[in-house]
Structure formats: C-alpha cells, structure tokens
Design an enzyme around this catalytic site. Structure first.
Site, short mmCIF file in Angstrom:
data_model
loop_
_atom_site.label_atom_id
_atom_site.label_comp_id
_atom_site.label_asym_id
_atom_site.label_seq_id
_atom_site.Cartn_x
_atom_site.Cartn_y
_atom_site.Cartn_z
N GLU A 52 0.83 -1.21 0.00
CA GLU A 52 0.00 0.00 0.00
C GLU A 52 0.87 1.25 0.00
O GLU A 52 0.55 2.23 -0.67
CB GLU A 52 -0.91 0.02 1.24
CG GLU A 52 -1.94 -1.08 1.27
CD GLU A 52 -2.76 -1.04 2.53
OE1 GLU A 52 -3.92 -0.60 2.46
OE2 GLU A 52 -2.22 -1.40 3.61
N LYS A 67 -11.66 4.43 2.42
CA LYS A 67 -10.70 3.65 1.65
C LYS A 67 -11.52 2.64 0.84
O LYS A 67 -12.00 1.64 1.39
CB LYS A 67 -9.76 2.95 2.64
CG LYS A 67 -8.53 2.33 2.06
CD LYS A 67 -7.64 1.86 3.22
CE LYS A 67 -6.33 1.34 2.75
NZ LYS A 67 -5.45 0.96 3.87
#
Length: 120
Positions: A21, A99
């Site tokens: 990420e 997210k």
C-alpha cells in the site's frame, strides 16, 4: 450550528499497514463538515467572513497526498489538526476518510472512519 460541507474529495495516497500500500498507493475519499457561524458571511456576502472552500480542499489534499500513515484514523486526525490551525473561525468539524479498496478479502463497498473534533 452552521456547516460548510466538502463532499467526496478524491485523492491518491500511500497510507496503509502493508508495504504494498505504501509503495503502490490507492484511492481515498475525504468528506468534511466544518461547523462555524455563517450568519455574518450570509449577510455581508464577503469571503473574508467565511472559510474559503478552495483553501479547505488544499489543506485536506496536503494531508491525503502527504506523509503516509498506517491508519486512516491518523489521516483523519491530522486533517482536523490542520483545519483548526488554518481556520480560526472553525469551531468543530467532522472528518470522514474512506478507503474504497483496502486489502481485505470479502465483498463490501469500502471501509472508513469518521471523527468529530471541537476546538480546544
């Protein structure tokens, strides 16, 4: 209390627990509810009596696209800190960070956090 709303601002950031990420990045959304008295600006029709939406966007963008954090909770908290520092007339705020594609197996639309903070 009156509110200024900026909804579903979209950013590309590098926040997350996993190295992938932090390396690849991903989309994030942010929403703000800014609580303050707007009666003066409603009467005067002057930007100086309110909060400039463009400046709010840039403040949020600076955090969302800035230093990577492990948790979106920390991202939302930093946004609130920056907003209180930049806008003296701000009395309280609600910050939502979403997210949409976290690395979690399963079927869902998104994950997110919502924080409410008041000026100390």
């Amino acid at each position: 209390m009156d509110k200024i709303l900026l909804n579903r601002m979209e950013f590309y950031g590098y926040h997350g627990l996993y190295p992938e990420e932090n390396k690849l990045g991903q989309r994030f959304y942010a929403d703000t509810e800014l609580m303050l008295h707007l009666s003066k600006s409603a009467k005067t029709d002057e930007m100086g009596d309110s909060i400039d939406y463009g400046e709010v966007y840039e403040c949020v963008r600076g955090v969302m696209e800035g230093t990577p954090r492990k948790l979106i909770e920390a991202v939302a908290e930093q946004i609130s800190i920056e907003l209180f520092q930049q806008f003296t007339q701000l009395e309280a705020c609600t910050i939502r960070v979403t997210k949409p594609d976290p690395p979690i197996p399963g079927h869902y639309r998104s994950v997110g956090v919502e924080l409410y903070r008041e000026r100390k």
